[in-house]
Design a protein around this motif. Structure first.
Motif, PDB file in Angstrom:
ATOM      1  N   TYR A 153     -12.741  41.604  15.437  1.00  0.00           N
ATOM      2  CA  TYR A 153     -12.860  40.427  15.348  1.00  0.00           C
ATOM      3  C   TYR A 153     -13.129  39.720  16.790  1.00  0.00           C
TER       4      TYR A 153
ATOM      5  N   HIS B 283     -20.605  35.542   5.750  1.00  0.00           N
ATOM      6  CA  HIS B 283     -21.492  35.915   6.739  1.00  0.00           C
ATOM      7  C   HIS B 283     -21.188  35.600   8.147  1.00  0.00           C
ATOM      8  N   ASN B 284     -21.943  35.966   9.052  1.00  0.00           N
ATOM      9  CA  ASN B 284     -21.501  35.892  10.601  1.00  0.00           C
ATOM     10  C   ASN B 284     -22.514  34.790  11.189  1.00  0.00           C
ATOM     11  N   PRO B 285     -21.947  33.813  12.005  1.00  0.00           N
ATOM     12  CA  PRO B 285     -20.791  33.973  12.726  1.00  0.00           C
ATOM     13  C   PRO B 285     -19.855  33.496  11.584  1.00  0.00           C
ATOM     14  N   VAL B 286     -18.577  33.851  11.537  1.00  0.00           N
ATOM     15  CA  VAL B 286     -17.548  33.560  10.557  1.00  0.00           C
ATOM     16  C   VAL B 286     -17.081  32.207  10.637  1.00  0.00           C
TER      17      VAL B 286
ATOM     18  N   ASN C  64     -18.125  31.342   3.116  1.00  0.00           N
ATOM     19  CA  ASN C  64     -17.647  30.726   4.326  1.00  0.00           C
ATOM     20  C   ASN C  64     -17.325  29.471   4.197  1.00  0.00           C
TER      21      ASN C  64
ATOM     22  N   GLN D  35     -27.332  29.948  10.109  1.00  0.00           N
ATOM     23  CA  GLN D  35     -26.305  30.368  10.924  1.00  0.00           C
ATOM     24  C   GLN D  35     -27.304  31.301  11.839  1.00  0.00           C
TER      25      GLN D  35
ATOM     26  N   VAL E   6     -23.959  44.140  14.964  1.00  0.00           N
ATOM     27  CA  VAL E   6     -23.188  43.479  13.939  1.00  0.00           C
ATOM     28  C   VAL E   6     -23.932  42.659  13.121  1.00  0.00           C
TER      29      VAL E   6
ATOM     30  N   LEU F 295     -21.853  40.344   5.392  1.00  0.00           N
ATOM     31  CA  LEU F 295     -20.651  41.116   5.374  1.00  0.00           C
ATOM     32  C   LEU F 295     -20.542  41.625   3.754  1.00  0.00           C
TER      33      LEU F 295
ATOM     34  N   ASP G 191     -25.410  40.321   9.891  1.00  0.00           N
ATOM     35  CA  ASP G 191     -25.361  39.030   9.503  1.00  0.00           C
ATOM     36  C   ASP G 191     -24.552  38.751   8.063  1.00  0.00           C
TER      37      ASP G 191
ATOM     38  N   TYR H  99     -17.051  36.439  15.371  1.00  0.00           N
ATOM     39  CA  TYR H  99     -17.580  37.388  14.351  1.00  0.00           C
ATOM     40  C   TYR H  99     -17.012  38.450  13.968  1.00  0.00           C
ATOM     41  N   ILE H 100     -16.943  38.696  12.887  1.00  0.00           N
ATOM     42  CA  ILE H 100     -16.483  39.689  12.056  1.00  0.00           C
ATOM     43  C   ILE H 100     -17.365  40.988  12.120  1.00  0.00           C
TER      44      ILE H 100
END
Length: 530
Positions: free
Chosen positions: A277, A33-36, A319, A19, A309, A313, A311, A290-291
């Protein structure tokens, strides 16, 4: 017998695809992880009811529209309904007389839960109205809708503790308007004024995008207004204003400047944790959510970790990426069944009489009901999101219903589109790869075709904003050959949407021709090309 296990797809999403990185430190064990979701899910609005979260987003000119997604962990989302089947019946949404609603339709929803009812609202330059939809059960009960004038741009619906109902709206100067108690329209003589003049100025004096994307929240008896703005030579920026009264006076500050991650909402968990969010523009795949961890400090929401932000969480959930919002489809239906998986949306309003799942059981039949000059103006193009970091879509077509001048195939849909398909000319069929150049279709490769069945595939690579699509054909479904050029995908504002896969058929000479699609199979990564 046709078979395709969607569970395999979900496992592919869970396999840990790369990601876009954000600079946070990796945690141990399974972490979200981001992006969710690595797919186009912009303009996020969210509400929690008990242990469940409901999210609304923008899909503009697609129908059905205003998608509603559900999650129990804030990470993995499943489509559960749409607020409407058809936004408005007019020339733009019907692709008539050269008109279209690309980049329009409906935008930036708001979602609330009040006195046992869910409310989801949007606005539309295509209809010129503000639209409100309600249901007591988003998963099992249809939404009921009404609309009123005027169109309230980027509004946020708000039920205050004193029973009054408001919308905050507008760009630049943030305004408030009071609604009738039943939300039937603006309340005559009710509150209607500017409450935050030029809200983006808290970030910079020189702005290329003034404040928009309003979301209003109340916490500990204070009102918080979230907006995005864009300082010139800067990036999309989150700004927050707060006040003791809904009408102000408001004080504001910058809340986040990190890679343009902005616009969305905040949400709390049953355990008392808070998150923002938000979405990020990420090239051709679109605007991806993204969270953002959030804390309350001195009565202000503080977003991110040291302004970044992360990477990884601190949420112990893996995910599934887009697995809950895309779906394969074998087009097999029980007798009389005409429903599609919720992942499907039509490009603009469909013509119901020209598509069928029953004329040939086990196939989707698209019939050409009118003559069109280009794939972007044809009705009944059935679409799903592309997704990152890599995604593929495959279909098989049966072609014996085609007429001279007909085109059919699978499409990477945006203004700068590309497709692989079949055309019929002077009684003969040809494999073609077409892409848009200077807003006109250009055939990049043509091959004679004698088979009445052909397999087609598109592979998209969005990793690190590679933004390339490659087109393939097969005569047996096993041996795949590349056709035409690689498409350099580009996100364009006229369409204002990430690329979509689309199944299409259109006529350029006479009506009545048709093609039968045997299946649609979506996959992650390069596995589908092996």
């Amino acid at each position: 017998m046709k078979r395709y296990l969607l569970g395999v797809l979900a496992l592919a999403f869970l396999a840990g695809c790369t990601q876009p990185k954000a600079g946070g430190e990796e945690g141990s064990g399974v972490k979200a992880h981001n992006p969710v979701i690595f797919a186009d899910v912009p303009d996020i609005a969210m509400v929690r009811v008990g242990d469940a979260y409901y999210m609304a987003s923008t899909t503009m000119h697609m129908n059905p529209g205003l998608p509603i997604m559900k999650s129990t962990d804030l990470v993995n989302w499943v489509l559960v309904s749409y607020a409407y089947d058809e936004l408005v019946d007019n020339s733009q949404m019907n692709l008539e007389d050269g008109a279209n609603a690309y980049g329009a339709g409906s935008w930036a929803p708001s979602i609330r839960y009040h006195d046992g009812l869910f409310y989801v609202t949007t606005f539309s330059s295509t209809s010129g109205k503000t639209h409100i939809y309600t249901t007591s059960d988003p998963e099992n009960e249809p939404w009921k809708g009404h609309s009123f004038e005027p169109m309230l741009h980027d509004h946020s619906l708000f039920f205050d503790d004193d029973g009054k109902v408001y919308m905050l709206y507008n760009g630049g100067d943030i305004k408030i308007v009071e609604l009738e108690p039943d939300l039937s329209g603006l309340k005559p003589g009710g509150l209607h004024e500017v409450i935050i003049p030029d809200a983006g100025k808290v970030a910079a004096e020189d702005l290329m995008l003034h404040a928009e994307g309003t979301q209003l929240f109340k916490y500990n008896d204070k009102y918080y207004v979230f907006n995005i703005t864009w300082p010139r030579n800067g990036m999309r920026t989150v700004v927050i204003h707060r006040a003791d009264e809904i009408t102000g006076p408001y004080e504001g500050r910058v809340a986040l400047q990190d890679r343009g991650i902005a616009q969305g909402c905040i949400i709390d968990t049953p355990e008392g944790d808070w998150y923002a969010y938000l979405f990020r523009d990420y090239g051709a795949v679109g605007r991806i959510p993204y969270i953002v961890p959030m804390e309350w400090e001195d009565g202000w929401p503080v977003l991110g970790k040291d302004g970044v932000v992360p990477d990884t969480l601190d949420i112990a959930t893996a995910n599934i990426n887009a697995a809950g919002i895309v779906a394969s489809d074998e087009f097999e239906r029980a007798p009389g069944e005409r429903e599609f998986p919720l992942a499907w949306q039509w490009n603009h309003n469909p013509e119901e009489e020209y598509w069928s799942l029953s004329q040939r059981p086990g196939f989707l039949r698209l019939t050409n009901g009118r003559v069109d000059g280009d794939v972007l103006q044809t009705l009944n193009t059935l679409t799903q999101r592309t997704f990152g970091p890599k995604s593929t879509a495959e279909t098989a077509l049966e072609l014996d219903g085609m007429k001279d001048g007909d085109f059919a195939g699978i499409l990477a849909l945006q203004r700068h589109y590309g497709y692989v398909g079949v055309k019929m000319e002077k009684g003969e069929k040809f494999l073609i790869m077409v892409r848009s150049e200077n807003d006109a279709p250009v055939e990049k490769e043509i091959l004679p075709l004698t088979s009445e069945r052909v397999y087609l595939k598109i592979a998209c690579d969005f990793s690190e904003m590679t933004d390339q699509a490659v087109f393939f054909y097969s005569l047996d479904g096993e041996d795949w050959q590349e056709l035409g050029d690689t498409l350099a995908m580009r996100y364009t504002l006229p369409h204002f949407m990430g690329y979509r896969f689309g199944l299409f058929s259109f006529a350029t000479a006479e009506t009545g021709g048709y093609v039968d699609f045997d299946y649609y199979r979506v996959g992650a990564g390069d596995a589908a090309l092996e």
